[in-house]
Each structure stands twice: as C-alpha cells, then as structure tokens.
Design an enzyme around this catalytic site. Structure first.
Site, PDB file in Angstrom:
ATOM      1  N   GLN A  60       0.862  -1.398   0.006  1.00 58.23           N
ATOM      2  CA  GLN A  60      -0.148  -0.124  -0.001  1.00 58.23           C
ATOM      3  C   GLN A  60       0.833   1.188  -0.052  1.00 58.23           C
ATOM      4  O   GLN A  60       1.602   1.490   0.794  1.00 58.23           O
ATOM      5  CB  GLN A  60      -0.944  -0.007   1.312  1.00 58.23           C
ATOM      6  CG  GLN A  60      -1.815   1.107   1.536  1.00 58.23           C
ATOM      7  CD  GLN A  60      -2.516   1.054   2.692  1.00 58.23           C
ATOM      8  OE1 GLN A  60      -3.611   0.150   2.753  1.00 58.23           O
ATOM      9  NE2 GLN A  60      -2.382   1.694   3.526  1.00 58.23           N
ATOM     10  N   GLY A  61       0.640   2.065  -1.091  1.00 57.64           N
ATOM     11  CA  GLY A  61       1.288   3.464  -1.161  1.00 57.64           C
ATOM     12  C   GLY A  61       0.354   4.427  -0.532  1.00 57.64           C
ATOM     13  O   GLY A  61       0.030   5.452  -1.458  1.00 57.64           O
ATOM     14  N   SER A  99       0.524   6.107   3.333  1.00 57.57           N
ATOM     15  CA  SER A  99       1.274   7.079   4.129  1.00 57.57           C
ATOM     16  C   SER A  99       2.432   7.691   3.579  1.00 57.57           C
ATOM     17  O   SER A  99       3.228   7.102   2.845  1.00 57.57           O
ATOM     18  CB  SER A  99       1.508   6.338   5.282  1.00 57.57           C
ATOM     19  OG  SER A  99       0.343   6.035   6.261  1.00 57.57           O
ATOM     20  N   SER A 141       4.000  -2.066   4.257  1.00 58.50           N
ATOM     21  CA  SER A 141       4.325  -3.437   4.841  1.00 58.50           C
ATOM     22  C   SER A 141       4.097  -4.440   3.655  1.00 58.50           C
ATOM     23  O   SER A 141       3.576  -4.078   2.779  1.00 58.50           O
ATOM     24  CB  SER A 141       3.105  -3.733   5.807  1.00 58.50           C
ATOM     25  OG  SER A 141       3.114  -2.800   6.707  1.00 58.50           O
ATOM     26  N   GLU A 152     -14.308  -2.862   4.987  1.00 56.66           N
ATOM     27  CA  GLU A 152     -13.535  -3.518   5.726  1.00 56.66           C
ATOM     28  C   GLU A 152     -14.775  -4.270   6.879  1.00 56.66           C
ATOM     29  O   GLU A 152     -14.376  -5.103   7.492  1.00 56.66           O
ATOM     30  CB  GLU A 152     -12.496  -2.757   6.685  1.00 56.66           C
ATOM     31  CG  GLU A 152     -11.012  -2.667   5.969  1.00 56.66           C
ATOM     32  CD  GLU A 152     -10.073  -1.871   6.563  1.00 56.66           C
ATOM     33  OE1 GLU A 152      -9.248  -1.551   5.750  1.00 56.66           O
ATOM     34  OE2 GLU A 152     -10.232  -1.644   7.810  1.00 56.66           O
TER      35      GLU A 152
END
Lengths: 371, 408
Positions: B142-143, B145, B177, B261
C-alpha cells in the site's frame, strides 16, 4: 444448534410499547418522587399488555415466551428507572414456573401473571446484608402440609412494596427451602431500610411463625436458587445496559448544548473521545445482553457463561457511564436535582446484587480454565 | 453454536463443508498452527507459519483451491473467484477454521486493492488486476502514508503527472508493509493540485520494483523485524489505464475501501482471537499462573471481549443475510480489536512472568539476531495495531463524527 441473533418484529414492537408506556426518561426524576398512584399506573399498563405473562406458561395464563422477548424491555426499564418491582416479580414468576409445587403454582402464579399481585425475592443475592449479619430464616413444617417461617432477613429489594414474597430459608436439617408468603399476614414485619439508591426501596423482613407455602426444598431448592440468581444477574445486566445508555444520552445532549470558550463543549476532543470509548462499551453491553437472551432457552451452559459476561461487563459499563454523566455535566451533575446521581447509585446497587463483577469474572475464569 | 441464517445459507454451509473436507490434503492442519499470530497485520509467530507456507502440503492445498476458484471466492467469476457475497465469504472462512486449514491470502494489500477495483474499477481493470492476484503472480503493498502525512491522508504530496499515455509518479511513501514480497503497489498521489482537499488525489496501480524508479529502504520495527519500508518513487510510471475510479477521485476510492472492511475480515477474525486466547489460557495452565487471582480476572475480561466480537460478527452476518443495514458498532470494530490486542499482549507477558522476557536463542551466524517467541512478538507487534489502518485516536474521532454526530 443454531440461534437467532436478530430481534423479531414482535420483539421490537414490544420493546417500543414498553418504552412508550414508561414515559420520557427526562421525566424519570419527577416520577421517582411522584405518588404511589403514578407508579401504579405504569404497573397496570405493563399488566394490561400481558408483560408479566411473557415468561410464564400458558397453563397459568402466560404466553410461553422467551427471554429474548423481554430482554429489550428490561433495557428500557433500566433507562426509565420506574420504582416498581418488575424485576423481582419476573424472578418470582420464573422460579415458581420451574418448580414442581403444583398447589403453590396454581394459587400464586395466576394473580402474579395478571399483575394483580407483585412479588419480591428474599434470597441472599437480593439482600444487602452486612457480612457479619446475614439473613437467617428458619422454615419449620407444621402438621398440615404448610410451613412456618421464623427469623429476619437483611434489606431485601422491593420487599416492603409488594404483597408476595419468595423466601429462601433453612429447614431444620440445614438444607435450603424456598417458600412463598403473603406480606399482609400479621406475622410478618416489614421495615423499610434506607439505602444509597432511592429508586429501589429495600426492606428488612421479620417472620414470627409466619405461615408459608413450600415451593421447593433440598436439591430442588438449590437448583432453583441457582437459576434465580443467574436470571437475576442477567436481568440486572439488561437494566444496567439501559441505564448506561440513558447516561450516555445525558452526556451527549449536554455536551451538544452547553457552550464554553465560544463553542459547544462536545467539540473538545477529550470529551468526544471519551464518549466514543463509552459508545464502544455500551455497544458491547448490548451485544452481551442479546447473546444471553438468544441462548437462554436452548443452552444452559452457554447462558451461564453469557450471564457471567453480561453481569460483569454491563454493570461496570453502567458505573462508568454514570460517572461520566456526572463529570461531563460539571457542577450541576453533582446536584440532587440532576438525574445522574440516581444512575450512579443504581449502578452501585446493581454491582452488589446477585454477585459483583469480580465474582462473576472469577467464576468465568474457573469455567475457562477447567476445559 | 451457529447463527440461524435460514435454509438456503445452511445448505450453502453444508455444501462448503463437504467440498472442503474432500479437498483438504491429509495432514495439512497439523503442519503448523495456521491460526496463531494472524490477528496482527503481518502476523506474529511468523517463522512457524513461514515454514508452513513452504511445505509441500500447502502447495498442494493452494493448487486445489485455485482449481476450484476458492482463493478469493468473493471476487467475480470472470477473474477467478466465485462472486460470493460477504455472508457466504464469512461462512467459508468459518468452515476453513473448523478444519484448521489456512485460507490462501496474497498479502493484506489484496483485500484493499480488491475492494477498490470491485467498487470503482472497470470490468477490464478487474480482470487485468485481480486475476494475477489470485494466481499468485501479483502481490500488492500500500502506497498511502508519507512521512508528512499519516492520519491526514487527504494531504499527501506524492505527485502524479500525465506524460503521454502514462502517469509519472514522484514522491515518498512510508510504512509499506509486506514490501519484500510485493511487486505491485496501489498508491494515492496528487494529480489535481489546484483542487480542494478531497479532489486532489488519484488512486493508481504501479508496478513496484527498482526498474520502475522505486528505491526501497527497509525500516526496522521494535520487533526487530524489517517489516516495513520507506519507498522513494522517482518517476515511477504506470499506464493511464491503471488509474482506478478516474482522476481526482482517489480520496473517494480510498475511503470506500476502508468502509468495506466492515463487511470483510471482521466477520470472521473473532475466530483467530478466540484461538489465540485459548493458546494463552493453555500457557497460563502450563506455568501455574492460572492460579493467580488477577490473571484470572484478566483472562475472564479477555474472553468476554472475544465473545463481544463473536456476537457482533454474527449479528452483522445476520443483518447482511437479511438485507438490513449494519449496526453502528461496526464503526467501532477496529478500535475494539486493536485495543484488545494490546491488552492481550500485556496479559501474555504478565502470564509469562520474568522468564517470559528471555528471547529464544539465535543460531550462530544467523541473519536475524533478535528472535522473539509468540507472546513477546504479540506484545511488541500489538503496539502497531492501534496505529495502522487508522489510529485509535482517528477511530474515536470517526465514531464521534459519523455515529454520535457530536459538535465539531
């Protein structure tokens, strides 16, 4: 085995009806100081919709309903806090129902189910006895099948405001017995005992050769007392959930309206975050009550665990919510006139009745660690 | 005890159960404890599971699930799934747990990019991006933050500029991550700098490797592992057809993935929390700390928490099956489980006592010189749970805004 986790339309409707007939929670404090007639009206309204028959068998005029049918209504009772002996009457009806004393059932159940009579339970869990001065009531059989009660109880919930009592006593051989008595009998003395909580009157009962009808003795009495204690804890958890929700609403309304430093105080992050945390806990209370109600009729072990979880969590949450209701309102939260302190005192009382939160958690730990 | 969802879903459950029982290779459940340490992003107890992932039985299992379109069955048939709704997906997860066999997961990024594509992607994009995830060819990180923009995601500064038929992305991302296994990244970049806050951004899928101008610098975590990184994007390129949901729509795309989610893993993650607690109770028995009154109180509290999660998941499943909207507590689920996880990590080390601080010995010459046991790992890794995917503070603010409607 599968359970139903969503309330049925009928259950939702009943809860809504009970909520409406209990009146606006904002007038609860006025109602507490109202005269007896006002309380009678609420009681009669509940009787009229057959509320006291929901958990009772059809054989005696009840509806063979489930705990899931009434759980939502107990939450509403906790929200509006009418000073009427609903909880103890339900416990008495439930206990009688599950006993094998057909004569006692035939005589005592129908008027209780109709709401013509009301009851309190003079049992250990419902008494605020000092440790050094526990209830001590002896039950002695007379020749004719009836029994005689001698002794005194600690302060028992609603004992002074009802006409029937379900009493826990000891037989001559030391084993437990459960009996019912009519409070109108001269052989009973009722002394109101002042406690912290003004919304739930307590009274000590003295028995001087008081005539009583046997409901159960020995092992059956032990079983019924265990059941009674469990259901009492669960119903208190449901009430506590409603009380916590009411305290939450008190906070939310207040922080929305009260302004300081040029804005509603609910805009300040500290209060917003505390209310979010409280929301999480109250939602958890709601879930635990729903879960307990869902498993009650099908799985005794699951209900035992559910009650241990619900009683400990819901009462802790109620205490926290009541604390916040006082704190967030500032000075006026600390006044007698304000509603908040009633909830604080109810929460403290709920904590003590039918087993404290740590006691329930210890019992739960024992179950978890025994597997 | 299962929830009564009606005859059709009960039949689905039975069919799923039979199918899985037929497909599971014998001995798979015993290869390792597939469900311990899966509660934290990235997981604790990873070494044990890493060994499991390289076991031939796992490869066999993966092949069978692929063949039966059971790797991401909630994705559409045309990309290799089964188009299951969230209720069926939850039932499937329950049945997998019942057999103690692992779901095949292609990294945590897969669920997020999957949601983005299903909600905002074209059918062509869904096919192009989702099918390779299922096959195991693409793994995403995931890009989102950046060093200067974490909680305030809307203000990210990584730039995206159109150059012919490509988008050229330049900037810096952090806390990515699972970067080690990733060959793809989904990123938020600012393509409309003159627009208002929530219209500046674009959601784009980028090939994630050094050849595409990506310079990865691993960052060591308090667990000793190098489990996330900062990434410098220097003229990183992607075809314009990798933009999902259109230019300037990135914020909406990102937010909608977070909303899904509520109908995703939270519907079955309570199983892993219950599993973990049972292990911890076993540990308390084993070292005698189960006799301690305070530990007993805490274990009871923890159990109560897992049952709240269980009931809330079941209630959500029942509502979804009945076509009812989700309850408000679903906005609190991340706050609930992540704070619980921190509590449990504390309790785990309380139970472990002094000896619990002694780390497992490291083999001479081993690369990783800071090994942790499962509880130490949980204790430390749990500190991240209340920070990633929206800090607890942000969660409380979301609840205050969207559920409680408190003054701002």
């Amino acid at each position: 085995m599968s359970i139903s986790v969503l309330p049925s339309p009928e259950q939702i409707e009943l809860r809504g009806t009970v909520r409406r007939l209990l009146g606006d929670p904002r007038e609860a404090v006025d109602r507490l100081t109202a005269n007896h007639q006002a309380h009678r009206r609420v009681w009669d309204a509940l009787s009229e919709i057959g509320f006291f028959g929901i958990l009772a068998p059809q054989e005696y005029g009840g509806f063979d309903g489930s705990l899931a049918d009434v759980a939502g209504s107990l939450v509403e009772l906790g929200r509006a806090m009418p000073p009427i002996p609903v909880l103890t009457s339900l416990l008495t009806i439930h206990t009688l129902t599950h006993s094998s004393a057909d004569d006692a059932k035939a005589r005592w159940l129908p008027p209780l189910i109709q709401g013509d009579r009301s009851a309190a339970v003079v049992v250990d869990g419902a008494c605020l006895s000092a440790a050094e001065d526990p209830s001590s009531i002896a039950a002695t059989p007379r020749g004719d099948g009836s029994w005689s009660l001698q002794g005194r109880s600690g302060p028992a919930l609603f004992a002074g405001t009802v006409d029937s009592l379900l009493v826990q006593a000891r037989r001559p051989d030391g084993t437990p017995a459960l009996l019912v008595v009519d409070t109108a009998d001269d052989a009973l003395g009722l002394s109101p005992i002042p406690t912290l909580d003004g919304s739930r009157p307590f009274a000590a009962v003295t028995f001087d050769a008081a005539p009583a009808a046997l409901v159960a003795s020995g092992e059956e009495a032990e079983r019924l007392l265990l059941r009674l204690g469990q259901l009492g804890a669960f119903l208190l958890a449901a009430e506590a959930t409603g009380g916590a929700d009411r305290c939450f609403d008190i906070c939310r309304e207040f922080v929305t309206v009260r302004e300081q430093f040029g804005r509603p105080i609910g805009a300040f992050q500290a209060l917003r975050h505390r209310l979010s945390d409280l929301f999480v806990e109250i939602e958890a209370s709601t879930s635990l009550v729903s879960y307990g109600a869902a498993v009650h009729s099908d799985d005794a072990d699951a209900f035992t665990a559910a009650t241990l979880m619900a009683k400990s969590h819901c009462v802790d949450t109620f205490t926290r919510a009541a604390d916040e209701a006082i704190q967030m309102q500032g000075g006026i939260g600390f006044t007698w006139e304000n509603e908040a302190h009633h909830h604080l005192k109810r929460a403290k009382t709920a904590d003590v009745l039918f087993g404290s939160a740590p006691a329930h958690r210890e019992h739960l730990a024992a179950l978890l660690l025994s597997e | 005890m299962s929830v009564d969802l009606g005859p059709e879903l009960e039949q689905f459950r039975q069919q799923t159960r039979s199918l899985l029982e037929d497909l599971v290779p014998e001995g798979l459940a015993e290869v390792c404890d597939w469900y311990l340490g899966v509660t934290i992003l990235g997981g604790s107890n990873r070494q044990a599971r890493a060994d499991g992932y390289s076991h031939p039985l796992y490869a066999e299992w993966e092949a069978r699930l692929l063949e039966h379109r059971l790797v991401y069955p909630q994705w559409p048939e045309q990309v290799g799934g089964r188009g299951w709704d969230s209720v069926r997906t939850a039932i499937f997860a329950e049945e997998m747990y019942r057999l103690r066999v692992p779901r095949i997961q292609r990294g945590f990024g897969a669920d997020l990019v999957g949601s983005a594509l299903l909600l905002h992607g074209t059918p062509e994009q869904q096919k192009r991006f989702l099918a390779p995830i299922i096959r195991g060819e693409h793994q995403y990180c995931q890009g989102f933050s950046e060093p200067n923009h974490g909680s305030d995601l809307a203000a990210v500064e990584t730039k995206g500029v159109i150059d012919g038929d490509e988008l050229v992305v330049t900037g810096q991302k952090v806390w990515t991550s699972e970067f080690e296994d990733a060959n793809m990244m989904f990123a938020l970049c600012a393509t409309e700098p003159d627009q208002q806050r929530h219209r500046r951004l674009t959601f784009v899928i980028l090939p994630f490797d050094a050849d595409n101008g990506i310079d990865i610098r691993p960052i060591r975590q308090i667990t000793g592992a190098y489990d996330f990184a900062e990434d410098f994007l220097v003229s990183t390129r992607a075809p314009l057809s990798n933009v999902i949901g259109g230019f300037g729509n990135g914020w909406k795309v990102a937010m909608s993935t977070l909303d899904t989610e509520r109908t995703g893993q939270v519907l079955w993650s309570y199983l892993a929390f219950e599993h973990e607690l049972r292990r911890l109770i076993g540990a308390a028995h084993a070292n005698g700390s189960a006799a301690d009154a305070l530990i007993r109180q805490k274990l009871a509290w923890a159990h109560t928490r897992t049952q709240v999660m269980r009931f809330q998941a079941h209630e959500s499943i029942a509502r979804l099956a009945a076509g009812q909207p989700l309850a408000e507590h679903t906005f609190a689920s991340k706050l609930l489980w992540s704070e619980y996880q921190k509590f449990l990590g504390d309790l785990a080390l309380h139970i472990a006592g002094g000896g619990g601080l002694v780390r497992p010995p490291v083999a001479a010459g081993a690369e990783d010189d800071y090994l942790l046991d499962e509880w130490q790992d949980l204790y430390l890794a749990g500190r991240a749970a209340t920070i990633f995917a929206g800090t607890s503070e942000i969660q409380r603010t979301i609840i205050a805004d969207r559920v409680l409607h408190l003054p701002r």
